[in-house]
Design an enzyme around this catalytic site. Sequence first.
Site, PDB file in Angstrom:
ATOM      1  N   ARG A   1       0.865  -1.185   0.000  1.00 43.20           N
ATOM      2  CA  ARG A   1       0.000   0.000   0.000  1.00 43.20           C
ATOM      3  C   ARG A   1       0.896   1.228   0.000  1.00 43.20           C
ATOM      4  O   ARG A   1       1.509   1.558   1.008  1.00 43.20           O
ATOM      5  CB  ARG A   1      -0.884  -0.012   1.268  1.00 43.20           C
ATOM      6  CG  ARG A   1      -1.999   1.011   1.243  1.00 43.20           C
ATOM      7  CD  ARG A   1      -2.618   1.196   2.630  1.00 43.20           C
ATOM      8  NE  ARG A   1      -1.806   2.093   3.448  1.00 43.20           N
ATOM      9  CZ  ARG A   1      -1.751   2.059   4.778  1.00 43.20           C
ATOM     10  NH1 ARG A   1      -2.423   1.168   5.461  1.00 43.20           N
ATOM     11  NH2 ARG A   1      -0.998   2.923   5.447  1.00 43.20           N
TER      12      ARG A   1
ATOM     13  N   TYR B   1       3.482   6.538  11.376  1.00 41.50           N
ATOM     14  CA  TYR B   1       3.836   5.183  11.807  1.00 41.50           C
ATOM     15  C   TYR B   1       4.759   4.424  10.861  1.00 41.50           C
ATOM     16  O   TYR B   1       5.121   3.306  11.121  1.00 41.50           O
ATOM     17  CB  TYR B   1       2.562   4.356  12.083  1.00 41.50           C
ATOM     18  CG  TYR B   1       1.577   4.272  10.919  1.00 41.50           C
ATOM     19  CD1 TYR B   1       1.769   3.368   9.878  1.00 41.50           C
ATOM     20  CD2 TYR B   1       0.454   5.093  10.885  1.00 41.50           C
ATOM     21  CE1 TYR B   1       0.875   3.292   8.836  1.00 41.50           C
ATOM     22  CE2 TYR B   1      -0.453   5.022   9.834  1.00 41.50           C
ATOM     23  CZ  TYR B   1      -0.239   4.117   8.810  1.00 41.50           C
ATOM     24  OH  TYR B   1      -1.130   4.047   7.764  1.00 41.50           O
TER      25      TYR B   1
ATOM     26  N   HIS C   1      -3.827   4.751   4.549  1.00 42.23           N
ATOM     27  CA  HIS C   1      -4.914   3.783   4.697  1.00 42.23           C
ATOM     28  C   HIS C   1      -6.212   4.367   4.136  1.00 42.23           C
ATOM     29  O   HIS C   1      -6.970   3.700   3.443  1.00 42.23           O
ATOM     30  CB  HIS C   1      -5.089   3.422   6.176  1.00 42.23           C
ATOM     31  CG  HIS C   1      -6.354   2.673   6.445  1.00 42.23           C
ATOM     32  ND1 HIS C   1      -6.492   1.341   6.137  1.00 42.23           N
ATOM     33  CD2 HIS C   1      -7.540   3.068   6.956  1.00 42.23           C
ATOM     34  CE1 HIS C   1      -7.718   0.948   6.461  1.00 42.23           C
ATOM     35  NE2 HIS C   1      -8.376   1.974   6.958  1.00 42.23           N
TER      36      HIS C   1
END
Length: 338
Positions: free
Chosen positions: A241, A254, A245
Site C-alpha cells: 500500500r 507510523y 490507509h
Amino acid sequence: MHRVIDEGDLASTSFDIEEARALLRDMVRARTFDDRALSLQRRGWMSGYPPFRGQEASQVGAAHAMGENDWLVPTYRSNAMQLARGVPPSDILRFRRGHPEYHSDHQIPIFPQAVPIATQTLHAVGIGMARNYRHGDDAHAVLCYLGDGATSEGDFHEALNFAGVFDAPVVFFCENNHWAISLPRNRQTAADSIAIKAEAYGFEGKQVDGNDPLAVRSSVESALETARAGSPILIESLTYRQGAHSTSDDPDRYRDDVDLPEWRTADPIERFGTYLREQDAIDDEFIPTVENEVRDEISDAVSTIEETETTDPSDVFDFVYADLTPRLREQRASIQSR
Ligand SMILES: Cc1ncc(C[n+]2csc(CCOP(=O)(O)OP(=O)(O)O)c2C)c(N)n1
C-alpha cells in the site's frame, strides 16, 4: 510461488499482447480513478476515500482471471478490481457519496463492498454453499477479496473452516499490502505466511507476486478452476500500500523507510509499463492516452452525479436505529430546519 517475469519475452509466456495491453490499460485506468477520487475527497465532494495506489497489478490481474459468471465479493479497498470487472466509475463514486446501491443496469455478479473487516468472507462461503445446493455443478466460483488484517478476525477462521468442510467453491484472495492501517504485517501474525493458514482448514494456500499482473492473472485463473471443481483455495498476493490507509490517515506517523525487498514495493505500473515498452508491446503514447480518456470519463461521471443526485442529508439518520435517540432526534431536526 510465481516469480517476477524479468527475463525472456512476452512471446514465451501464455499471454498474448492484447491481453497484456488490456491489463496495463486497466491498471492505468484504475490509478487515474484513484488519483481523481482522492482530489474529489480533498475538495469535500465525498467524505472519505481509501486509496489503492500500488495494488493495481494485484487487483486488475485477479479481475482479468474471472469468468463471466464468477461472483466477486469486494471490500472498500478493492475498487481497482471492481473497475476492471466492469463496475462503472460513476457507481463507485456514488457509493462514496453515500448511496448504498449500485444504480447502473449492469449485470455483474458482485456483492456490495464490505467495510466491516472480514464479514464478507462468510458471505462468500454462503454464496459458494448455495451454488453447491442449487446446482451442484461447476458453473461458477466465488472470488472473495480481503486484506491481511482480516486474517486476524474470527470471521476469517469460521469462513475458511466452513469452506473446507463444505467444499465451497471460493478463492480467498488475500491482498497482503503489508499494513492494516498502522499495524505492519509482522505484527499481524507470527506465521511465516498468510498462505500457510489454509493448511489448517484442509485446502491449498499459495503466494503470488502481487505486483506482477501476469503472475496474478495466471495464479487466480488456476485457483478459480480449483474452486469450480469443488475445493476452496487461499491466495496471498504480496503487494504494497503506497499511500495512506484512507483520507483520515497520516502514514508518516507510523512508517519511515520501507524495509522490504524492492520487488515487493516496486510500482507495478512503472514496472509493467517498462516491461511492455521493452517488448515493443506499447509506445510512449499508450499510458498518457489512457489517462486522458479516463479523466474525461470521470469528469462526465461527476457531472452526471451532480446533476441527478437527490440525496437528503437527513438520510443518514434513517438506517441505523429503529427509534432515534433523543440526541439524534435533535440533530435531525436541526438539519431539517436549515
Ligand atoms: C470489524 C471491524 N473492526 C475494525 C474495523 C476498523 N478498520 C477499518 S480498516 C482496518 C484495517 C484493515 O486492514 P486490512 O484487512 O489489512 O485491509 P486494508 O485496509 O489494508 O486493505 C480496520 C481495523 C472495521 N472496519 N471492522
